[in-house]
Motif scaffolding. Structure first.
Motif, PDB file in Angstrom:
ATOM      1  N   GLY A  34       5.293  28.964  -8.908  1.00  0.00           N
ATOM      2  CA  GLY A  34       5.963  30.044  -8.179  1.00  0.00           C
ATOM      3  C   GLY A  34       5.021  30.912  -7.384  1.00  0.00           C
ATOM      4  N   GLN A  35       3.723  30.828  -7.677  1.00  0.00           N
ATOM      5  CA  GLN A  35       2.751  31.611  -6.908  1.00  0.00           C
ATOM      6  C   GLN A  35       2.712  31.152  -5.454  1.00  0.00           C
ATOM      7  N   TYR A  36       2.868  29.856  -5.245  1.00  0.00           N
ATOM      8  CA  TYR A  36       2.840  29.310  -3.889  1.00  0.00           C
ATOM      9  C   TYR A  36       3.974  29.899  -3.054  1.00  0.00           C
ATOM     10  N   ALA A  37       5.176  29.878  -3.597  1.00  0.00           N
ATOM     11  CA  ALA A  37       6.336  30.371  -2.859  1.00  0.00           C
ATOM     12  C   ALA A  37       6.221  31.858  -2.549  1.00  0.00           C
ATOM     13  N   SER A  38       5.688  32.610  -3.479  1.00  0.00           N
ATOM     14  CA  SER A  38       5.594  34.058  -3.262  1.00  0.00           C
ATOM     15  C   SER A  38       4.376  34.447  -2.423  1.00  0.00           C
ATOM     16  N   GLY A  39       3.520  33.487  -2.101  1.00  0.00           N
ATOM     17  CA  GLY A  39       2.295  33.792  -1.370  1.00  0.00           C
ATOM     18  C   GLY A  39       2.431  33.873   0.136  1.00  0.00           C
ATOM     19  N   TRP A  40       3.619  33.616   0.692  1.00  0.00           N
ATOM     20  CA  TRP A  40       3.780  33.637   2.151  1.00  0.00           C
ATOM     21  C   TRP A  40       3.698  35.054   2.683  1.00  0.00           C
ATOM     22  N   LYS A  41       2.867  35.225   3.697  1.00  0.00           N
ATOM     23  CA  LYS A  41       2.631  36.538   4.322  1.00  0.00           C
ATOM     24  C   LYS A  41       2.565  36.367   5.830  1.00  0.00           C
ATOM     25  N   VAL A  42       2.678  37.480   6.527  1.00  0.00           N
ATOM     26  CA  VAL A  42       2.486  37.482   7.974  1.00  0.00           C
ATOM     27  C   VAL A  42       1.406  38.518   8.275  1.00  0.00           C
ATOM     28  N   LYS A  43       0.499  38.142   9.167  1.00  0.00           N
ATOM     29  CA  LYS A  43      -0.528  39.103   9.573  1.00  0.00           C
ATOM     30  C   LYS A  43      -0.627  39.089  11.092  1.00  0.00           C
ATOM     31  N   LYS A  44      -0.971  40.231  11.637  1.00  0.00           N
ATOM     32  CA  LYS A  44      -1.163  40.337  13.074  1.00  0.00           C
ATOM     33  C   LYS A  44      -2.660  40.318  13.340  1.00  0.00           C
ATOM     34  N   GLN A  45      -3.067  39.374  14.184  1.00  0.00           N
ATOM     35  CA  GLN A  45      -4.487  39.222  14.474  1.00  0.00           C
ATOM     36  C   GLN A  45      -4.644  38.984  15.969  1.00  0.00           C
ATOM     37  N   LYS A  46      -5.349  39.871  16.625  1.00  0.00           N
ATOM     38  CA  LYS A  46      -5.587  39.780  18.070  1.00  0.00           C
ATOM     39  C   LYS A  46      -4.293  39.618  18.854  1.00  0.00           C
ATOM     40  N   GLY A  47      -3.288  40.401  18.469  1.00  0.00           N
ATOM     41  CA  GLY A  47      -2.018  40.384  19.186  1.00  0.00           C
ATOM     42  C   GLY A  47      -1.099  39.229  18.844  1.00  0.00           C
ATOM     43  N   ARG A  48      -1.475  38.401  17.877  1.00  0.00           N
ATOM     44  CA  ARG A  48      -0.663  37.252  17.476  1.00  0.00           C
ATOM     45  C   ARG A  48      -0.195  37.448  16.041  1.00  0.00           C
ATOM     46  N   TYR A  49       1.013  37.001  15.778  1.00  0.00           N
ATOM     47  CA  TYR A  49       1.535  37.047  14.417  1.00  0.00           C
ATOM     48  C   TYR A  49       1.320  35.679  13.783  1.00  0.00           C
ATOM     49  N   ILE A  50       0.688  35.669  12.619  1.00  0.00           N
ATOM     50  CA  ILE A  50       0.343  34.429  11.937  1.00  0.00           C
ATOM     51  C   ILE A  50       1.015  34.418  10.571  1.00  0.00           C
ATOM     52  N   VAL A  51       1.814  33.383  10.341  1.00  0.00           N
ATOM     53  CA  VAL A  51       2.438  33.192   9.030  1.00  0.00           C
ATOM     54  C   VAL A  51       1.523  32.264   8.242  1.00  0.00           C
ATOM     55  N   HIS A  52       1.155  32.694   7.040  1.00  0.00           N
ATOM     56  CA  HIS A  52       0.233  31.905   6.229  1.00  0.00           C
ATOM     57  C   HIS A  52       0.520  32.120   4.754  1.00  0.00           C
ATOM     58  N   ASN A  53      -0.016  31.237   3.947  1.00  0.00           N
ATOM     59  CA  ASN A  53       0.120  31.385   2.509  1.00  0.00           C
ATOM     60  C   ASN A  53      -1.184  31.985   1.992  1.00  0.00           C
ATOM     61  N   ALA A  54      -1.099  33.207   1.530  1.00  0.00           N
ATOM     62  CA  ALA A  54      -2.297  33.944   1.125  1.00  0.00           C
ATOM     63  C   ALA A  54      -2.814  33.528  -0.251  1.00  0.00           C
ATOM     64  N   THR A  55      -1.964  32.973  -1.097  1.00  0.00           N
ATOM     65  CA  THR A  55      -2.402  32.670  -2.459  1.00  0.00           C
ATOM     66  C   THR A  55      -2.841  31.218  -2.640  1.00  0.00           C
ATOM     67  N   ASN A  56      -2.095  30.286  -2.062  1.00  0.00           N
ATOM     68  CA  ASN A  56      -2.382  28.863  -2.264  1.00  0.00           C
ATOM     69  C   ASN A  56      -2.371  28.114  -0.932  1.00  0.00           C
ATOM     70  N   TYR A  57      -3.175  28.551  -0.004  1.00  0.00           N
ATOM     71  CA  TYR A  57      -3.189  27.932   1.322  1.00  0.00           C
ATOM     72  C   TYR A  57      -3.593  26.454   1.253  1.00  0.00           C
ATOM     73  N   GLN A  58      -4.326  26.071   0.223  1.00  0.00           N
ATOM     74  CA  GLN A  58      -4.772  24.693   0.097  1.00  0.00           C
ATOM     75  C   GLN A  58      -3.601  23.731  -0.123  1.00  0.00           C
ATOM     76  N   LEU A  59      -2.513  24.229  -0.650  1.00  0.00           N
ATOM     77  CA  LEU A  59      -1.381  23.367  -0.991  1.00  0.00           C
ATOM     78  C   LEU A  59      -0.428  23.126   0.169  1.00  0.00           C
ATOM     79  N   THR A  60      -0.515  23.900   1.236  1.00  0.00           N
ATOM     80  CA  THR A  60       0.491  23.811   2.295  1.00  0.00           C
ATOM     81  C   THR A  60       0.601  22.390   2.842  1.00  0.00           C
ATOM     82  N   HIS A  61      -0.496  21.802   3.233  1.00  0.00           N
ATOM     83  CA  HIS A  61      -0.472  20.458   3.801  1.00  0.00           C
ATOM     84  C   HIS A  61      -0.113  19.413   2.740  1.00  0.00           C
ATOM     85  N   LEU A  62      -0.649  19.570   1.554  1.00  0.00           N
ATOM     86  CA  LEU A  62      -0.385  18.599   0.485  1.00  0.00           C
ATOM     87  C   LEU A  62       1.092  18.566   0.106  1.00  0.00           C
TER      88      LEU A  62
END
Length: 121
Positions: free
Chosen positions: A53-81
């Motif tokens: 459940g940590q993976y599902a709850s790890g989704w965040k959005v951050k603004k970086q250089k005027g762009r909004y980036i959706v990423h998984n802050a806790t388990n980013y290694q698992l996204t592709h897998l």
């Protein structure tokens, strides 16, 4: 009205419109990415393979250089897998859990629709 004052007024109006579009673009991007994070939290796989459940709850959005980036802050290694599946040690493959691509497609459509709606009002 002379040509110079007409040109200045046209440039002024274009600058105002460009600022309006830029503000709307930023607002729409913020809204749509927030909805994408909510959707990803709902549709992400949950289980031992996804950090319980940590993976599902790890989704965040951050603004970086005027762009909004959706990423998984806790388990980013698992996204592709999890999205694509992967090879196992015994030569097999794990099951894929496509949860990112459908949200990406929906988010892109929503972004375009909402931006056109806001700008054309």
């Amino acid at each position: 009205m002379n040509v110079d004052s007409l040109a200045k007024e046209i440039n002024r109006q274009l600058a105002l419109y460009a600022n309006f579009v830029e503000e709307e673009l930023d607002a729409v991007a913020e809204d749509v990415t927030s909805k994408a994070v909510t959707k990803l939290k709902q549709t992400s796989p949950v289980g031992d393979y996804a950090g319980g459940g940590q993976y599902a709850s790890g989704w965040k959005v951050k603004k970086q250089k005027g762009r909004y980036i959706v990423h998984n802050a806790t388990n980013y290694q698992l996204t592709h897998l999890l999205e694509k599946g992967h090879a196992t040690r015994d030569g097999g493959r794990t099951r894929a859990f496509p949860h990112i691509k459908p949200v990406e497609v929906e988010t892109n459509k929503d972004f375009e629709k909402e931006l056109i709606k806001r700008i054309s009002e």
